[in-house]
Motif scaffolding. Structure first.
Motif, short mmCIF file in Angstrom:
data_model
loop_
_atom_site.label_atom_id
_atom_site.label_comp_id
_atom_site.label_asym_id
_atom_site.label_seq_id
_atom_site.Cartn_x
_atom_site.Cartn_y
_atom_site.Cartn_z
N TRP A 215 0.82 -1.21 0.00
CA TRP A 215 0.00 0.00 0.00
C TRP A 215 0.86 1.26 0.00
CZ3 TRP A 215 -5.12 0.64 -0.67
CH2 TRP A 215 -5.68 1.88 -0.37
N ASP A 219 -0.60 8.64 1.63
CA ASP A 219 -0.94 9.60 0.57
C ASP A 219 -1.79 8.94 -0.52
OD1 ASP A 219 1.48 8.08 0.12
OD2 ASP A 219 1.63 9.15 -1.80
N ARG A 220 -2.66 9.71 -1.13
CA ARG A 220 -3.45 9.32 -2.31
C ARG A 220 -4.22 8.02 -2.09
NH1 ARG A 220 0.89 9.81 -7.11
NH2 ARG A 220 -0.98 9.64 -8.42
N GLY A 222 -7.42 7.40 -1.89
CA GLY A 222 -8.55 7.18 -2.78
C GLY A 222 -8.13 6.59 -4.12
N GLU A 223 -7.05 7.13 -4.70
CA GLU A 223 -6.56 6.62 -5.98
C GLU A 223 -6.10 5.17 -5.85
OE1 GLU A 223 -3.88 9.30 -8.19
OE2 GLU A 223 -4.26 10.74 -6.58
N LYS A 224 -5.40 4.87 -4.77
CA LYS A 224 -4.93 3.51 -4.56
C LYS A 224 -6.09 2.53 -4.46
CE LYS A 224 -0.85 5.05 -1.96
NZ LYS A 224 -0.17 5.03 -0.64
N ARG A 226 -9.13 2.83 -5.66
CA ARG A 226 -9.84 2.65 -6.94
C ARG A 226 -9.04 1.76 -7.89
NH1 ARG A 226 -11.11 8.09 -5.83
NH2 ARG A 226 -9.31 8.87 -6.99
N GLU A 227 -7.73 1.98 -7.97
CA GLU A 227 -6.92 1.16 -8.86
C GLU A 227 -6.88 -0.29 -8.39
OE1 GLU A 227 -3.04 2.73 -9.58
OE2 GLU A 227 -3.78 4.61 -10.44
N VAL A 241 0.49 -0.85 -5.10
CA VAL A 241 -0.21 0.38 -5.47
C VAL A 241 0.38 1.58 -4.73
CG1 VAL A 241 -2.39 -0.78 -6.04
CG2 VAL A 241 -1.97 -0.04 -3.68
N PRO A 244 0.39 5.26 -7.26
CA PRO A 244 -0.75 5.18 -8.19
C PRO A 244 -0.35 5.63 -9.60
CG PRO A 244 -1.43 6.15 -6.13
CD PRO A 244 0.06 6.06 -6.07
N GLY A 245 -0.84 4.90 -10.58
CA GLY A 245 -0.52 5.19 -11.96
C GLY A 245 0.60 4.32 -12.48
#
Length: 250
Positions: A215, A219-220, A222-224, A226-227, A241, A244-245
């Protein structure tokens, strides 16, 4: 001999009136002081304790140490709260006076967020600050195991535990309930293990179905989430994750 004139008589009346009101004021103040501090009218006759689950009301009352019959005005609510907060399972306490003769003690108990396996057997259940809430002989259902080389008693203020607790708090419910174990790496001086700065901390989640999720930090989130939700529709057993990205799976 003649008596005082009209002006003198007026002054005498004013002086007596002032003296009368002064004495009356003193009497009122004495009466109020007696009612508040000396009489049996405004004393503690009952105490209500709320918020208890891990501790008993009797434990709270013993720690509060406010005998029945104590004048309510003399009760230092802040001091009583501090005494109650000395109970290990109590996170905070609020003490309030309910005039004329009642005291209310509302406590908020500590909530364990992880379990720590002990070398001698059993588990310490600790809160996010590292305070041991209680001990249990068997692994608790629904509480993730925190992988650390430190015993539960050495986790107070531990940065790795703080990081792990923060991540657990931000996980979506569908993921949080699946976490069986978690570990932290990269915490300087913490229990995670490999050293480094706080910015490099990596929280790894080990799910009940043997899936591993790296994990990262807090930070971020929400993005983690969702992905990860999209990626876990596949058949991989490892997901990273933390960035993210640029997710890594295998």
């Amino acid at each position: 001999m003649t008596g005082p004139g009209p002006a003198g008589a007026a002054r005498i009346r004013v002086s007596w009136r002032a003296a009368f009101f002064a004495l009356a004021g003193l009497a009122i103040l004495a009466g109020v002081g007696w009612a508040l501090l000396g009489s049996r009218l405004l004393v503690v006759r009952s105490i209500t304790v709320t918020g208890t689950r891990l501790v008993t009301p009797a434990q709270v009352l013993a720690a509060a140490d406010v005998p029945l019959g104590t004048p309510l005005l003399r009760v230092d609510t802040a001091q009583v709260a501090r005494r109650v907060e000395a109970i290990r399972q109590v996170a905070s306490a609020t003490v309030s006076k309910d005039w004329p003769d009642h005291l209310v003690i509302a406590i908020r108990e500590r909530v364990p967020v992880v379990a720590v396996r002990l070398a001698g057997g059993g588990y310490d259940l600790v809160d996010a600050t590292g305070v041991i809430v209680r001990w249990t002989k068997s692994a608790p259902a629904g509480l993730p195991l925190f992988l650390t080389s430190l015993p539960g008693g050495a986790l107070r203020g531990d940065p790795a535990l703080a990081q792990a607790s923060a991540v657990l708090a931000e996980l979506p419910s569908w993921l949080a309930k699946s976490v069986a174990e978690l570990a932290v790496t990269g915490t300087a001086g913490g229990s995670g293990g490999s050293g480094g700065s706080g910015a490099q901390d990596q929280v790894t989640l080990y799910l009940r179905d043997a899936t591993t999720v790296v994990w990262g930090g807090t930070d971020r989130a929400g993005e983690k989430a969702r992905e990860l939700a999209v990626l876990m529709r596949g058949t991989a057993s490892y997901y990273d994750v933390s960035a993210p990205g640029t997710v890594v799976t295998r």
